[in-house]
Scaffold this motif. Structure first.
Motif, PDB file in Angstrom:
ATOM      1  N   SER A 101     -20.086 -22.924 -25.542  1.00 49.19           N
ATOM      2  CA  SER A 101     -19.626 -23.007 -26.937  1.00 49.19           C
ATOM      3  C   SER A 101     -18.241 -22.412 -27.224  1.00 49.19           C
ATOM      4  O   SER A 101     -18.058 -21.191 -27.201  1.00 49.19           O
ATOM      5  CB  SER A 101     -20.654 -22.316 -27.835  1.00 49.19           C
ATOM      6  N   PRO A 102     -17.260 -23.286 -27.526  1.00 53.35           N
ATOM      7  CA  PRO A 102     -15.947 -22.750 -27.903  1.00 53.35           C
ATOM      8  C   PRO A 102     -16.022 -21.916 -29.184  1.00 53.35           C
ATOM      9  O   PRO A 102     -15.203 -21.014 -29.392  1.00 53.35           O
ATOM     10  CB  PRO A 102     -15.097 -24.000 -28.143  1.00 53.35           C
ATOM     11  N   TYR A 103     -17.027 -22.184 -30.020  1.00 53.02           N
ATOM     12  CA  TYR A 103     -17.175 -21.378 -31.239  1.00 53.02           C
ATOM     13  C   TYR A 103     -17.533 -19.935 -30.889  1.00 53.02           C
ATOM     14  O   TYR A 103     -16.994 -18.987 -31.452  1.00 53.02           O
ATOM     15  CB  TYR A 103     -18.241 -21.985 -32.163  1.00 53.02           C
ATOM     16  N   GLU A 104     -18.431 -19.805 -29.891  1.00 52.99           N
ATOM     17  CA  GLU A 104     -18.801 -18.465 -29.443  1.00 52.99           C
ATOM     18  C   GLU A 104     -17.554 -17.713 -28.959  1.00 52.99           C
ATOM     19  O   GLU A 104     -17.357 -16.538 -29.273  1.00 52.99           O
ATOM     20  CB  GLU A 104     -19.821 -18.583 -28.300  1.00 52.99           C
ATOM     21  N   ALA A 105     -16.693 -18.433 -28.218  1.00 59.03           N
ATOM     22  CA  ALA A 105     -15.463 -17.807 -27.718  1.00 59.03           C
ATOM     23  C   ALA A 105     -14.563 -17.391 -28.880  1.00 59.03           C
ATOM     24  O   ALA A 105     -13.954 -16.316 -28.850  1.00 59.03           O
ATOM     25  CB  ALA A 105     -14.720 -18.772 -26.802  1.00 59.03           C
ATOM     26  N   LEU A 106     -14.484 -18.231 -29.900  1.00 54.44           N
ATOM     27  CA  LEU A 106     -13.634 -17.915 -31.053  1.00 54.44           C
ATOM     28  C   LEU A 106     -14.132 -16.661 -31.767  1.00 54.44           C
ATOM     29  O   LEU A 106     -13.354 -15.806 -32.183  1.00 54.44           O
ATOM     30  CB  LEU A 106     -13.605 -19.115 -32.012  1.00 54.44           C
ATOM     31  N   VAL A 107     -15.463 -16.545 -31.895  1.00 53.51           N
ATOM     32  CA  VAL A 107     -16.031 -15.363 -32.552  1.00 53.51           C
ATOM     33  C   VAL A 107     -15.699 -14.113 -31.739  1.00 53.51           C
ATOM     34  O   VAL A 107     -15.160 -13.128 -32.272  1.00 53.51           O
ATOM     35  CB  VAL A 107     -17.561 -15.499 -32.733  1.00 53.51           C
ATOM     36  N   ILE A 108     -15.969 -14.165 -30.435  1.00 53.38           N
ATOM     37  CA  ILE A 108     -15.707 -12.996 -29.588  1.00 53.38           C
ATOM     38  C   ILE A 108     -14.224 -12.636 -29.629  1.00 53.38           C
ATOM     39  O   ILE A 108     -13.848 -11.476 -29.829  1.00 53.38           O
ATOM     40  CB  ILE A 108     -16.130 -13.272 -28.121  1.00 53.38           C
ATOM     41  N   ALA A 109     -13.372 -13.649 -29.467  1.00 59.12           N
ATOM     42  CA  ALA A 109     -11.938 -13.392 -29.402  1.00 59.12           C
ATOM     43  C   ALA A 109     -11.420 -12.820 -30.717  1.00 59.12           C
ATOM     44  O   ALA A 109     -10.603 -11.901 -30.728  1.00 59.12           O
ATOM     45  CB  ALA A 109     -11.185 -14.672 -29.045  1.00 59.12           C
ATOM     46  N   SER A 110     -11.920 -13.334 -31.840  1.00 59.65           N
ATOM     47  CA  SER A 110     -11.366 -12.836 -33.099  1.00 59.65           C
ATOM     48  C   SER A 110     -11.881 -11.427 -33.403  1.00 59.65           C
ATOM     49  O   SER A 110     -11.194 -10.652 -34.060  1.00 59.65           O
ATOM     50  CB  SER A 110     -11.642 -13.804 -34.255  1.00 59.65           C
ATOM     51  N   GLN A 111     -13.080 -11.093 -32.914  1.00 54.90           N
ATOM     52  CA  GLN A 111     -13.558  -9.717 -33.108  1.00 54.90           C
ATOM     53  C   GLN A 111     -12.759  -8.732 -32.269  1.00 54.90           C
ATOM     54  O   GLN A 111     -12.466  -7.618 -32.699  1.00 54.90           O
ATOM     55  CB  GLN A 111     -15.050  -9.612 -32.715  1.00 54.90           C
ATOM     56  N   SER A 228      -7.800 -21.341 -37.456  1.00 60.69           N
ATOM     57  CA  SER A 228      -7.891 -22.605 -36.754  1.00 60.69           C
ATOM     58  C   SER A 228      -6.995 -22.561 -35.522  1.00 60.69           C
ATOM     59  O   SER A 228      -5.932 -23.135 -35.478  1.00 60.69           O
ATOM     60  CB  SER A 228      -7.456 -23.735 -37.690  1.00 60.69           C
ATOM     61  N   CYS A 229      -7.444 -21.800 -34.532  1.00 61.28           N
ATOM     62  CA  CYS A 229      -6.598 -21.631 -33.353  1.00 61.28           C
ATOM     63  C   CYS A 229      -7.448 -21.735 -32.109  1.00 61.28           C
ATOM     64  O   CYS A 229      -7.064 -21.326 -31.034  1.00 61.28           O
ATOM     65  CB  CYS A 229      -5.901 -20.287 -33.396  1.00 61.28           C
ATOM     66  N   GLY A 230      -8.652 -22.278 -32.282  1.00 61.86           N
ATOM     67  CA  GLY A 230      -9.645 -22.247 -31.213  1.00 61.86           C
ATOM     68  C   GLY A 230      -9.244 -22.960 -29.941  1.00 61.86           C
ATOM     69  O   GLY A 230      -9.676 -22.580 -28.853  1.00 61.86           O
ATOM     70  N   TYR A 231      -8.414 -23.996 -30.063  1.00 64.78           N
ATOM     71  CA  TYR A 231      -8.092 -24.782 -28.868  1.00 64.78           C
ATOM     72  C   TYR A 231      -7.231 -24.013 -27.869  1.00 64.78           C
ATOM     73  O   TYR A 231      -7.196 -24.349 -26.695  1.00 64.78           O
ATOM     74  CB  TYR A 231      -7.397 -26.089 -29.250  1.00 64.78           C
ATOM     75  N   THR A 232      -6.475 -23.022 -28.355  1.00 68.45           N
ATOM     76  CA  THR A 232      -5.709 -22.215 -27.397  1.00 68.45           C
ATOM     77  C   THR A 232      -6.325 -20.837 -27.203  1.00 68.45           C
ATOM     78  O   THR A 232      -6.301 -20.288 -26.116  1.00 68.45           O
ATOM     79  CB  THR A 232      -4.240 -22.016 -27.852  1.00 68.45           C
ATOM     80  N   PHE A 233      -6.899 -20.298 -28.280  1.00 68.48           N
ATOM     81  CA  PHE A 233      -7.461 -18.953 -28.230  1.00 68.48           C
ATOM     82  C   PHE A 233      -8.558 -18.881 -27.168  1.00 68.48           C
ATOM     83  O   PHE A 233      -8.702 -17.881 -26.466  1.00 68.48           O
ATOM     84  CB  PHE A 233      -8.040 -18.613 -29.610  1.00 68.48           C
ATOM     85  N   LEU A 234      -9.307 -19.958 -27.034  1.00 67.45           N
ATOM     86  CA  LEU A 234     -10.362 -20.025 -26.023  1.00 67.45           C
ATOM     87  C   LEU A 234      -9.826 -19.662 -24.650  1.00 67.45           C
ATOM     88  O   LEU A 234     -10.441 -18.935 -23.888  1.00 67.45           O
ATOM     89  CB  LEU A 234     -10.964 -21.445 -26.009  1.00 67.45           C
ATOM     90  N   PHE A 235      -8.630 -20.188 -24.346  1.00 71.41           N
ATOM     91  CA  PHE A 235      -8.107 -19.974 -23.002  1.00 71.41           C
ATOM     92  C   PHE A 235      -7.391 -18.633 -22.860  1.00 71.41           C
ATOM     93  O   PHE A 235      -7.240 -18.128 -21.766  1.00 71.41           O
ATOM     94  CB  PHE A 235      -7.227 -21.159 -22.583  1.00 71.41           C
ATOM     95  N   ASN A 236      -6.987 -18.055 -23.987  1.00 70.39           N
ATOM     96  CA  ASN A 236      -6.520 -16.674 -23.918  1.00 70.39           C
ATOM     97  C   ASN A 236      -7.683 -15.779 -23.515  1.00 70.39           C
ATOM     98  O   ASN A 236      -7.516 -14.783 -22.840  1.00 70.39           O
ATOM     99  CB  ASN A 236      -6.021 -16.189 -25.291  1.00 70.39           C
ATOM    100  N   LEU A 237      -8.861 -16.173 -23.977  1.00 69.80           N
ATOM    101  CA  LEU A 237     -10.036 -15.367 -23.659  1.00 69.80           C
ATOM    102  C   LEU A 237     -10.463 -15.550 -22.212  1.00 69.80           C
ATOM    103  O   LEU A 237     -10.672 -14.584 -21.495  1.00 69.80           O
ATOM    104  CB  LEU A 237     -11.186 -15.730 -24.608  1.00 69.80           C
TER     105      LEU A 237
END
Lengths: 261, 79
Positions: A101-111, A228-237
Motif C-alpha cells: 500500500s502506497p497509502y501506508e507509506a505516505l502515512v508513515i513518511a508524513s509522520q 499530494s506527493c505520494g508518487y515520489t515520497f514513497l521512494f524517499n521512504l
C-alpha cells in the motif's frame, strides 16, 4: 536535512536532456565523491550494468497507474499510456503492479518527516524568513491544540467519511522519542515488505509511474497540494541515499513541483 | 523523464468529474488542475529502479527515449 531525517532528503540535479543527466551522474561518480563525503557509498560507475540494460532484449516493466490516494490527472495518465504503448511496440513485457500500500507509506513518511512538530527546520529561520505555503499548512495543523485536532479528525472521518485524510491527520503531532522509534520500526517493516515484493513477487526490471498526480502547480499551490506527493515520497521512504542523487526526481524536468522531502 | 505537454484538447477532466467526491488529499491536488490554464506545461513519467541502480535506470531511460522515436519530448527552443 536536520530534523527531517526520518525520511532523508534526496538532492538531485535537474538537466535539460537525458544526455546531460548521464554525463553529470557519471562525472560525479568518476570524481570518487566518497573520498570527501562520508555519506556516499564507494561504488564506482558500473559500465557492465549499463551495458546489460542497454542490450537487454525484453524488459519486464511494472506499471503503477495510481497510488490509490490521488489518481493521476488526465495529462499525467496519458504520459504513462504513451510510454506503455512505445514499450509494447518494442516487444517488452508490461504488467500492472500493485506494490504494498502506497497509502501506508505516505502515512508513515508524513509522520516521520516532521516528528519533531516542525521545530528543527523552523529553528533555522532568521528574522523575516517564512515557510513556503505547503510547510505552513503542515506546521499549522501541528500547532493546533489536540482537542481541536481530535474534533477535526472525527469530523473528517465520520461526517465527511474521508478515511484517507483522516488517517493522515490522526497522529499529526509532535512525537516523543519513544513514539518516533515506533514509527521508525514501521518504516523499516514497510521497506522490507516493499523489497520482498519487488524481488520475489513482481520480479520487474523497473517500475513506471506518474511522478505526480498533476503537472506543475502555480506558485504557492502547495498550500492545497502539500499532501499530494505520494508518487515520489514513497521512494524517499523505501530507498533513500541513492549515492548523492535520485535520478527519479530529475525525471520531471522543467517542472516546478517540489515535494516536501 | 518528460514525455509530453499538457494539451487542452486532450486532457480535460471528464464531464462527470466531481471534486467533492474525492478524498482530502486528492481535493487539494485537483483544485489546481486546469488543462486549459496548464496547456503546454511539460508532463513526465517516473522510472523507478531499486536502490543504487543509477546505471541501470539511466540506460533504461535512454531505451525509452529511443522507443518513443519521433514522439519523444520536444525541448523548448533556446534562442
Amino acid at each position: 536535512m536536520p530534523g527531517q531525517e526520518g525520511i532523508p532528503s534526496v538532492f538531485s540535479p535537474m538537466t535539460r536532456t537525458l544526455g546531460d543527466l548521464s554525463y553529470f551522474t557519471k562525472s560525479m561518480i568518476g570524481m570518487k565523491p566518497w573520498k570527501y563525503d562520508h555519506s556516499i557509498h564507494p561504488i564506482p560507475w558500473r559500465d557492465d550494468v549499463a551495458k546489460e540494460y542497454q542490450e537487454k532484449k525484453k524488459y519486464r516493466v511494472g506499471v503503477l497507474r495510481t497510488d490509490g490516494v490521488v489518481d493521476p490527472s488526465p495529462a499525467c495518465a496519458r504520459a504513462v499510456d504513451e510510454v506503455v504503448a512505445a514499450l509494447q511496440k518494442e516487444g517488452h513485457e508490461i504488467i500492472e503492479v500493485s506494490p504494498p500500500s502506497p497509502y501506508e507509506a505516505l502515512v508513515i513518511a508524513s509522520q516521520l518527516l516532521n516528528a519533531d512538530g516542525c521545530k528543527t527546520y523552523k529553528s533555522f529561520f532568521r528574522m523575516g524568513e517564512w515557510e513556503d505555503a505547503g510547510a505552513e499548512q503542515m506546521s499549522f495543523l501541528m500547532s493546533l491544540p489536540s482537542p481541536f485536532k481530535y474534533v477535526y479528525y472525527l469530523w473528517v472521518k465520520y461526517v465527511r467519511r474521508d478515511e484517507i485524510w483522516a488517517g493522515l491527520i490522526k497522529d499529526w503531532k509532535e512525537k516523543s522519542a519513544y513514539e518516533q522509534w515506533k514509527w521508525v520500526t514501521k518504516r523499516e517493516a514497510y521497506k522490507a515488505k516493499f523489497h520482498d515484493w519487488w524481488e520475489q513477487e513482481a520480479k520487474i526490471d523497473f517500475m513506471l509511474t506518474p511522478p505526480n498526480a498533476t503537472p506543475a502547480v502555480p506558485h504557492d499551490g502547495m498550500r492545497d497540494a502539500v499532501s499530494s506527493c505520494g508518487y515520489t515520497f514513497l521512494f524517499n521512504l523505501v530507498s533513500p541515499k541513492l549515492l548523492t542523487f535520485d535520478i527519479r526526481k530529475v525525471a520531471d524536468l522543467n517542472s516546478s513541483i517540489t515535494p516536501v522531502a | 523523464m518528460p514525455i509530453t505537454h499538457v494539451d487542452k484538447a486532450l486532457d480535460q477532466l471528464p464531464s462527470d468529474f466531481s471534486i467533492k467526491k474525492l478524498n482530502g488529499v486528492a481535493q487539494g491536488a485537483y483544485k489546481l488542475y486546469d488543462a486549459t490554464a496548464m496547456h503546454g506545461l511539460p508532463v513526465a513519467v517516473q522510472i523507478v529502479g531499486q536502490r543504487l541502480e543509477e546505471e541501470k535506470v539511466l540506460a533504461i531511460m535512454q531505451r525509452i527515449e529511443d522507443a518513443l522515436g519521433d514522439e519523444k519530448y520536444q525541448l523548448l527552443e533556446i534562442e
